[in-house]
Design a protein around this motif. Structure first.
Motif, PDB file in Angstrom:
ATOM      1  N   ARG A  14     -61.182  11.842  85.293  1.00 52.91           N
ATOM      2  CA  ARG A  14     -62.495  12.122  84.725  1.00 52.91           C
ATOM      3  C   ARG A  14     -63.140  13.361  85.322  1.00 52.91           C
ATOM      4  O   ARG A  14     -64.162  13.809  84.838  1.00 52.91           O
ATOM      5  CB  ARG A  14     -63.403  10.917  84.918  1.00 52.91           C
ATOM      6  CG  ARG A  14     -62.924   9.733  84.131  1.00 52.91           C
ATOM      7  CD  ARG A  14     -63.927   8.605  84.176  1.00 52.91           C
ATOM      8  NE  ARG A  14     -63.322   7.432  83.586  1.00 52.91           N
ATOM      9  CZ  ARG A  14     -63.253   6.255  84.175  1.00 52.91           C
ATOM     10  NH1 ARG A  14     -63.782   6.085  85.360  1.00 52.91           N
ATOM     11  NH2 ARG A  14     -62.673   5.252  83.574  1.00 52.91           N
ATOM     12  N   ARG A  15     -62.568  13.920  86.385  1.00 54.31           N
ATOM     13  CA  ARG A  15     -63.140  15.104  87.014  1.00 54.31           C
ATOM     14  C   ARG A  15     -63.100  16.315  86.092  1.00 54.31           C
ATOM     15  O   ARG A  15     -63.877  17.233  86.259  1.00 54.31           O
ATOM     16  CB  ARG A  15     -62.379  15.465  88.298  1.00 54.31           C
ATOM     17  CG  ARG A  15     -62.560  14.516  89.405  1.00 54.31           C
ATOM     18  CD  ARG A  15     -61.908  15.034  90.633  1.00 54.31           C
ATOM     19  NE  ARG A  15     -60.503  15.326  90.405  1.00 54.31           N
ATOM     20  CZ  ARG A  15     -59.719  15.956  91.246  1.00 54.31           C
ATOM     21  NH1 ARG A  15     -60.200  16.391  92.368  1.00 54.31           N
ATOM     22  NH2 ARG A  15     -58.458  16.172  90.969  1.00 54.31           N
ATOM     23  N   TRP A  16     -62.204  16.353  85.147  1.00 53.68           N
ATOM     24  CA  TRP A  16     -62.059  17.526  84.290  1.00 53.68           C
ATOM     25  C   TRP A  16     -63.177  17.628  83.269  1.00 53.68           C
ATOM     26  O   TRP A  16     -63.496  18.713  82.794  1.00 53.68           O
ATOM     27  CB  TRP A  16     -60.713  17.515  83.572  1.00 53.68           C
ATOM     28  CG  TRP A  16     -60.595  16.428  82.557  1.00 53.68           C
ATOM     29  CD1 TRP A  16     -60.155  15.164  82.756  1.00 53.68           C
ATOM     30  CD2 TRP A  16     -60.944  16.508  81.172  1.00 53.68           C
ATOM     31  NE1 TRP A  16     -60.221  14.454  81.591  1.00 53.68           N
ATOM     32  CE2 TRP A  16     -60.690  15.246  80.598  1.00 53.68           C
ATOM     33  CE3 TRP A  16     -61.439  17.519  80.363  1.00 53.68           C
ATOM     34  CZ2 TRP A  16     -60.921  14.974  79.269  1.00 53.68           C
ATOM     35  CZ3 TRP A  16     -61.670  17.239  79.025  1.00 53.68           C
ATOM     36  CH2 TRP A  16     -61.414  15.980  78.496  1.00 53.68           C
ATOM     37  N   LEU A  17     -63.817  16.524  82.919  1.00 55.80           N
ATOM     38  CA  LEU A  17     -64.820  16.534  81.866  1.00 55.80           C
ATOM     39  C   LEU A  17     -66.040  17.405  82.194  1.00 55.80           C
ATOM     40  O   LEU A  17     -66.429  18.236  81.378  1.00 55.80           O
ATOM     41  CB  LEU A  17     -65.234  15.103  81.531  1.00 55.80           C
ATOM     42  CG  LEU A  17     -66.101  14.935  80.300  1.00 55.80           C
ATOM     43  CD1 LEU A  17     -65.391  15.477  79.068  1.00 55.80           C
ATOM     44  CD2 LEU A  17     -66.443  13.468  80.105  1.00 55.80           C
ATOM     45  N   PRO A  18     -66.666  17.300  83.374  1.00 52.76           N
ATOM     46  CA  PRO A  18     -67.798  18.189  83.660  1.00 52.76           C
ATOM     47  C   PRO A  18     -67.391  19.657  83.730  1.00 52.76           C
ATOM     48  O   PRO A  18     -68.166  20.542  83.351  1.00 52.76           O
ATOM     49  CB  PRO A  18     -68.319  17.704  85.015  1.00 52.76           C
ATOM     50  CG  PRO A  18     -67.754  16.361  85.220  1.00 52.76           C
ATOM     51  CD  PRO A  18     -66.505  16.290  84.415  1.00 52.76           C
ATOM     52  N   THR A  61     -59.465  24.023  77.931  1.00 58.46           N
ATOM     53  CA  THR A  61     -59.871  23.206  79.077  1.00 58.46           C
ATOM     54  C   THR A  61     -60.234  21.787  78.669  1.00 58.46           C
ATOM     55  O   THR A  61     -60.346  20.921  79.530  1.00 58.46           O
ATOM     56  CB  THR A  61     -61.074  23.839  79.811  1.00 58.46           C
ATOM     57  OG1 THR A  61     -62.190  23.908  78.932  1.00 58.46           O
ATOM     58  CG2 THR A  61     -60.735  25.217  80.331  1.00 58.46           C
ATOM     59  N   TRP A  62     -60.413  21.549  77.366  1.00 63.81           N
ATOM     60  CA  TRP A  62     -60.753  20.208  76.899  1.00 63.81           C
ATOM     61  C   TRP A  62     -59.536  19.298  76.781  1.00 63.81           C
ATOM     62  O   TRP A  62     -59.678  18.108  76.510  1.00 63.81           O
ATOM     63  CB  TRP A  62     -61.486  20.278  75.565  1.00 63.81           C
ATOM     64  CG  TRP A  62     -62.916  20.629  75.762  1.00 63.81           C
ATOM     65  CD1 TRP A  62     -63.466  21.871  75.678  1.00 63.81           C
ATOM     66  CD2 TRP A  62     -63.965  19.746  76.115  1.00 63.81           C
ATOM     67  NE1 TRP A  62     -64.800  21.807  75.947  1.00 63.81           N
ATOM     68  CE2 TRP A  62     -65.138  20.510  76.219  1.00 63.81           C
ATOM     69  CE3 TRP A  62     -64.033  18.376  76.360  1.00 63.81           C
ATOM     70  CZ2 TRP A  62     -66.361  19.946  76.562  1.00 63.81           C
ATOM     71  CZ3 TRP A  62     -65.259  17.823  76.688  1.00 63.81           C
ATOM     72  CH2 TRP A  62     -66.396  18.609  76.783  1.00 63.81           C
ATOM     73  N   ARG A  72     -55.784  22.330  87.880  1.00 71.42           N
ATOM     74  CA  ARG A  72     -56.053  23.663  88.456  1.00 71.42           C
ATOM     75  C   ARG A  72     -55.775  24.765  87.448  1.00 71.42           C
ATOM     76  O   ARG A  72     -56.526  25.742  87.367  1.00 71.42           O
ATOM     77  CB  ARG A  72     -55.208  23.863  89.713  1.00 71.42           C
ATOM     78  CG  ARG A  72     -55.697  23.065  90.890  1.00 71.42           C
ATOM     79  CD  ARG A  72     -55.037  23.517  92.165  1.00 71.42           C
ATOM     80  NE  ARG A  72     -53.587  23.506  92.097  1.00 71.42           N
ATOM     81  CZ  ARG A  72     -52.819  22.519  92.563  1.00 71.42           C
ATOM     82  NH1 ARG A  72     -53.374  21.461  93.102  1.00 71.42           N
ATOM     83  NH2 ARG A  72     -51.516  22.587  92.465  1.00 71.42           N
ATOM     84  N   ARG A  73     -54.732  24.630  86.659  1.00 74.17           N
ATOM     85  CA  ARG A  73     -54.414  25.647  85.652  1.00 74.17           C
ATOM     86  C   ARG A  73     -55.488  25.713  84.571  1.00 74.17           C
ATOM     87  O   ARG A  73     -55.851  26.796  84.112  1.00 74.17           O
ATOM     88  CB  ARG A  73     -53.063  25.356  85.013  1.00 74.17           C
ATOM     89  CG  ARG A  73     -51.920  25.678  85.906  1.00 74.17           C
ATOM     90  CD  ARG A  73     -50.609  25.395  85.226  1.00 74.17           C
ATOM     91  NE  ARG A  73     -49.508  25.586  86.149  1.00 74.17           N
ATOM     92  CZ  ARG A  73     -48.318  25.075  86.000  1.00 74.17           C
ATOM     93  NH1 ARG A  73     -48.051  24.331  84.942  1.00 74.17           N
ATOM     94  NH2 ARG A  73     -47.375  25.289  86.887  1.00 74.17           N
ATOM     95  N   ARG A  74     -56.014  24.587  84.167  1.00 71.06           N
ATOM     96  CA  ARG A  74     -57.053  24.578  83.133  1.00 71.06           C
ATOM     97  C   ARG A  74     -58.352  25.168  83.667  1.00 71.06           C
ATOM     98  O   ARG A  74     -59.077  25.838  82.948  1.00 71.06           O
ATOM     99  CB  ARG A  74     -57.268  23.156  82.626  1.00 71.06           C
ATOM    100  CG  ARG A  74     -55.980  22.595  82.034  1.00 71.06           C
ATOM    101  CD  ARG A  74     -56.105  22.204  80.602  1.00 71.06           C
ATOM    102  NE  ARG A  74     -54.794  21.950  80.032  1.00 71.06           N
ATOM    103  CZ  ARG A  74     -54.127  20.807  80.134  1.00 71.06           C
ATOM    104  NH1 ARG A  74     -54.637  19.808  80.789  1.00 71.06           N
ATOM    105  NH2 ARG A  74     -52.950  20.685  79.569  1.00 71.06           N
ATOM    106  N   ARG A  75     -58.654  24.936  84.933  1.00 75.07           N
ATOM    107  CA  ARG A  75     -59.836  25.560  85.524  1.00 75.07           C
ATOM    108  C   ARG A  75     -59.667  27.077  85.571  1.00 75.07           C
ATOM    109  O   ARG A  75     -60.606  27.813  85.274  1.00 75.07           O
ATOM    110  CB  ARG A  75     -60.079  25.027  86.927  1.00 75.07           C
ATOM    111  CG  ARG A  75     -60.658  23.659  86.952  1.00 75.07           C
ATOM    112  CD  ARG A  75     -60.882  23.185  88.352  1.00 75.07           C
ATOM    113  NE  ARG A  75     -61.426  21.834  88.363  1.00 75.07           N
ATOM    114  CZ  ARG A  75     -61.465  21.070  89.416  1.00 75.07           C
ATOM    115  NH1 ARG A  75     -61.002  21.509  90.569  1.00 75.07           N
ATOM    116  NH2 ARG A  75     -61.978  19.863  89.339  1.00 75.07           N
TER     117      ARG A  75
END
Length: 105
Positions: A14-18, A61-62, A72-75
């Protein structure tokens, strides 16, 4: 040798959502700020198609990551997309000025 990454714990997924939401807000702000800080009056409609690439990078990134490496790659992808969205009018201005200077007029 390739490093095998372990899957993320369900709570950590869930960390990726914000972060994705932040990039979604920052991308249009970067487009607006890039156009406002450039010396071009406005980017002409045919040239706005170049914004598709940086905004597609932000849209990627979604996609929910399954591993820490994908997170990390999406960030990084979202960061590069926002930076490119900001720099596009400036790169367009430099290109127009270089073509004008080398045209001899």
């Amino acid at each position: 040798m390739t490093k095998i990454s372990t899957p993320l714990h369900p709570d950590e997924r869930r960390r990726w959502l914000p972060v994705a939401a932040l990039f979604t807000v920052l991308a249009p702000v970067a487009v607006w700020l890039g156009q406002e800080t450039s010396y071009l009056p406005r980017v002409w409609p045919p040239f706005t198609w170049a914004y598709v690439v940086p905004l597609a990078m932000v849209a990627a990134t979604w996609i929910p990551p399954r591993t820490d490496v994908q997170l990390r790659r999406r960030r990084a992808l979202g960061t590069v997309g926002c930076v490119l969205a900001f720099l596009y009018p400036h790169m367009l201005l430099v290109t127009v000025l270089a073509l004008w200077a080398f045209s001899g007029s």
